[in-house]
Design a protein around this motif. Structure first.
Motif, PDB file in Angstrom:
ATOM      1  N   SER A   1      39.018  37.797  55.829  1.00 52.71           N
ATOM      2  CA  SER A   1      38.308  38.741  54.962  1.00 52.71           C
ATOM      3  C   SER A   1      39.171  39.298  53.831  1.00 52.71           C
ATOM      4  N   ASP A   2      40.482  39.327  54.012  1.00 53.34           N
ATOM      5  CA  ASP A   2      41.356  39.837  52.947  1.00 53.34           C
ATOM      6  C   ASP A   2      42.312  38.770  52.441  1.00 53.34           C
ATOM      7  N   LYS A   3      41.998  37.508  52.710  1.00 46.82           N
ATOM      8  CA  LYS A   3      42.882  36.406  52.324  1.00 46.82           C
ATOM      9  C   LYS A   3      42.527  35.858  50.942  1.00 46.82           C
ATOM     10  N   THR A   4      43.481  35.164  50.345  1.00 43.18           N
ATOM     11  CA  THR A   4      43.247  34.398  49.131  1.00 43.18           C
ATOM     12  C   THR A   4      43.005  32.946  49.529  1.00 43.18           C
TER      13      THR A   4
ATOM     14  N   TYR B   1      29.486  38.596  54.620  1.00 45.28           N
ATOM     15  CA  TYR B   1      30.601  38.732  55.547  1.00 45.28           C
ATOM     16  C   TYR B   1      30.367  37.839  56.772  1.00 45.28           C
TER      17      TYR B   1
ATOM     18  N   TYR C   1      34.882  40.336  41.980  1.00 47.15           N
ATOM     19  CA  TYR C   1      35.644  39.372  42.760  1.00 47.15           C
ATOM     20  C   TYR C   1      36.093  38.201  41.890  1.00 47.15           C
TER      21      TYR C   1
ATOM     22  N   GLU D   1      41.905  37.336  47.582  1.00 52.79           N
ATOM     23  CA  GLU D   1      42.096  38.572  48.359  1.00 52.79           C
ATOM     24  C   GLU D   1      40.803  39.171  48.912  1.00 52.79           C
ATOM     25  N   ASN D   2      39.697  38.441  48.833  1.00 55.47           N
ATOM     26  CA  ASN D   2      38.438  38.949  49.404  1.00 55.47           C
ATOM     27  C   ASN D   2      37.750  37.930  50.297  1.00 55.47           C
TER      28      ASN D   2
END
Length: 248
Positions: free
Chosen positions: A220-223, A212, A178, A196-197
């Motif tokens: 969860s998938d954002k920068t 999480y 990451y 992106e994680n």
């Protein structure tokens, strides 16, 4: 500053005014320790009364009062390799320490020595197991125990206060795949943003990660680019908008 001098950063040097006249500091190749650039873009005074300067080329410098010379980070004048590195993050503690993260030369640990009124220096770079996971440091932050968390483009690193004081300290590395971008310390939690994680949280009180966290599911998938706390609200900046969370 605390002595009453006025400091002005300009695009043609650093100026100090004493109430009657100016003293001007510029790049001087004749000096062993000098500014690397005459364009000044940042000024601050640390808790030891040292004046720090950031120049337009990404280097930072602190002033040696007695000789009017500057100590530069990264080691611009000591290593050709580090001429391609710049300072990316700065953290000062209440323990007479300054920690500097860089773009290509790891982390610098500075401890103030009152006897000679300068900082002693150590540099930590990736060189195998139990070292920092990457020389590209994005943030340095401390938790409620004064332990350090170092974000990099290849994972998150942790080191306890007692371990940091050893001659050869050992770092713990997490999530090496990451890219960690930013972080904030809130109460007993270290909240870290990635590229992106989404967000990862370390719960200092119980000594474990919440990889999480449910409250951040939609990220969860954002920068994550920036955190800011205002009273009971946490603001999270991303590349796809601003989010507001009620910490209660």
């Amino acid at each position: 500053d605390r002595k009453g001098f006025l400091w002005f950063g300009t695009w043609d040097g650093l100026n100090r005014y004493d109430g009657k006249q100016f003293k001007i500091f510029k790049l001087n190749p004749a000096l062993k320790n000098t500014l690397t650039n005459n364009r000044i873009i940042g000024l601050w005074q640390d808790k030891q009364d040292k004046i720090w300067v950031k120049t337009n080329d990404g280097y930072i410098h602190y002033l040696i009062d007695e000789t009017y010379e500057f100590v530069t980070f990264p080691y611009y004048l000591r290593s050709l390799e580090e001429r391609n590195s710049t300072i990316t993050s700065i953290m000062e503690t209440d323990l007479q320490e300054v920690l500097l993260g860089s773009s290509n030369s790891g982390m610098y640990y500075l401890k103030y020595d009152p006897a000679n009124r300068r900082y002693t220096e150590k540099q930590y770079m990736t060189s195998g197991e139990s070292t920092i996971s990457s020389n590209t440091v994005t943030f340095i932050i401390s938790d409620i125990k004064n332990d350090l968390w170092i974000g990099t483009d290849k994972g998150l690193n942790h080191i306890t206060r007692s371990e940091l004081l050893k001659q050869e300290p050992s770092f713990s590395n997490y999530w090496l795949n990451y890219h960690f971008k930013t972080a904030i310390s809130i109460d007993s939690a270290i909240i870290c943003g990635t590229i992106e994680n989404g967000i990862k949280v370390y719960l200092t009180g119980i000594g474990k990660f919440d990889e999480y966290p449910e409250m951040f599911n939609e990220l969860s998938d954002k920068t994550i680019t920036i955190f800011s706390r205002h009273k009971n609200y946490l603001f999270v900046g991303t590349t796809s908008g601003l989010y507001q969370y009620d910490l209660k």
